[in-house]
Scaffold this active site. Structure first.
Site, mmCIF file in Angstrom:
data_model
loop_
_atom_site.group_PDB
_atom_site.id
_atom_site.type_symbol
_atom_site.label_atom_id
_atom_site.label_comp_id
_atom_site.label_asym_id
_atom_site.label_seq_id
_atom_site.Cartn_x
_atom_site.Cartn_y
_atom_site.Cartn_z
ATOM 1 N N GLU A 46 0.871 -1.173 0.000
ATOM 2 C CA GLU A 46 0.000 0.000 0.000
ATOM 3 C C GLU A 46 0.908 1.224 0.000
ATOM 4 O O GLU A 46 1.636 1.468 0.971
ATOM 5 C CB GLU A 46 -0.905 0.020 1.227
ATOM 6 C CG GLU A 46 -1.993 -1.016 1.198
ATOM 7 C CD GLU A 46 -2.936 -0.910 2.387
ATOM 8 O OE1 GLU A 46 -2.649 -0.123 3.322
ATOM 9 O OE2 GLU A 46 -3.959 -1.614 2.397
ATOM 10 N N ASP A 56 -5.996 9.073 9.933
ATOM 11 C CA ASP A 56 -4.711 8.586 10.415
ATOM 12 C C ASP A 56 -4.321 9.163 11.768
ATOM 13 O O ASP A 56 -4.624 10.310 12.087
ATOM 14 C CB ASP A 56 -3.620 8.917 9.398
ATOM 15 C CG ASP A 56 -3.817 8.158 8.098
ATOM 16 O OD1 ASP A 56 -3.828 6.920 8.162
ATOM 17 O OD2 ASP A 56 -3.972 8.797 7.047
ATOM 18 N N TYR A 116 -11.112 -3.949 2.660
ATOM 19 C CA TYR A 116 -10.259 -3.589 3.801
ATOM 20 C C TYR A 116 -11.167 -3.403 5.010
ATOM 21 O O TYR A 116 -11.987 -2.500 5.044
ATOM 22 C CB TYR A 116 -9.516 -2.292 3.463
ATOM 23 C CG TYR A 116 -8.440 -1.870 4.460
ATOM 24 C CD1 TYR A 116 -8.695 -1.796 5.830
ATOM 25 C CD2 TYR A 116 -7.175 -1.506 4.020
ATOM 26 C CE1 TYR A 116 -7.720 -1.395 6.726
ATOM 27 C CE2 TYR A 116 -6.183 -1.096 4.904
ATOM 28 C CZ TYR A 116 -6.467 -1.037 6.247
ATOM 29 O OH TYR A 116 -5.503 -0.633 7.132
#
Length: 256
Positions: free
Chosen positions: A49, A60, A174
């Protein structure tokens, strides 16, 4: 089939699971990113990735936020990354997933992004903040280019939305192991096996689990019920601590 699809297929035939590594392109430098990719492949990474730095990486935690800020200061852009993937393809065929927020892609243009990503040798993309309900055009353009579209599912995703995510996804889904942002964690959510099983009811695609995965014990545990394991912040943190030293990063990734 894309490199991502082929990799999952081949691993399944061998009774193995995919080890997926995230790194931020341009952290700590662009040159070191290019040096680290073959190192990660040698250390056992099945799918890479490659993170596109963005000024507001809201999904994040502090480790990847810091790496994104560093990469932006180094002048790394989406166009530079696409050109870099083309260079990587001269020596490596590791499946590459471009991991980005939607703004850089929107600015470049979805059609141009898909065309250039395909021409570069990338296998697919994941748009962290693109809701599936708004992704029909993006999905169509990417599909025509022969690229995978990976979407995120979370513990809070209701069944009806899981169905939509499954329909729009290709390559794999995911699954976010917890609510909140990325970052290394000491423990995994106990109900994770049941959560992954619930997602599998809606799709035949492989399921990869990420967010908080940072220890060999985590990887071993997730491999019992998921098709892939994603490690991001722990690897980015090791790159930060060692200044991207190839030997140190390889040693760390091998432990996982």
């Amino acid at each position: 089939m894309t490199g991502i699809e082929l990799k999952f297929r081949d691993l399944a035939k061998q009774g193995k699971k995919a080890f997926i590594a995230y790194i931020t392109a341009g952290h700590p430098t662009w040159r070191k990113t290019l040096r680290l990719i073959p190192v990660l492949e040698r250390a056992g990474v099945d799918i890479l990735e490659l993170g596109v730095p963005f000024s507001d990486p809201m999904a994040d935690g502090p480790v990847i936020q810091k790496s994104s800020d560093c990469a932006l200061k180094n002048g790394v852009t989406l166009s530079k990354i696409l050109a870099g993937v083309k260079e990587i393809r001269k020596t490596s065929q590791i499946p590459i997933l471009l991991f980005s927020y939607f703004n850089p892609v929107h600015k470049l243009g979805v059609k141009r992004f898909a065309e250039e990503a395909k021409a570069s040798g990338a296998d697919g993309a994941l748009m962290t903040d693109l809701p599936p309900e708004a992704a029909a055009e993006y999905k169509s353009v990417m599909e025509r280019a022969g690229l995978n579209t990976i979407f995120l599912a979370a513990p809070t995703t209701p069944p009806a939305r899981l169905k939509t995510i499954a329909q729009l996804s290709s390559g794999f889904i995911y699954y976010i192991s917890r609510t909140g942002v990325t970052g290394a964690s000491s423990t995994l959510v106990q109900s994770l096996p049941e959560q992954v099983a619930a997602v599998k009811k809606h799709t035949h695609l492989p399921i990869a689990v990420g967010f908080g995965v940072s220890r060999p014990s985590h990887v071993k545990s997730i491999a019992q019920y998921a098709d892939g394991i994603v490690v991001g912040s722990a690897i980015v943190g090791e790159i930060e601590r060692t200044g991207g030293d190839p030997k140190a990063v390889e040693k760390f990734v091998r432990t996982l």
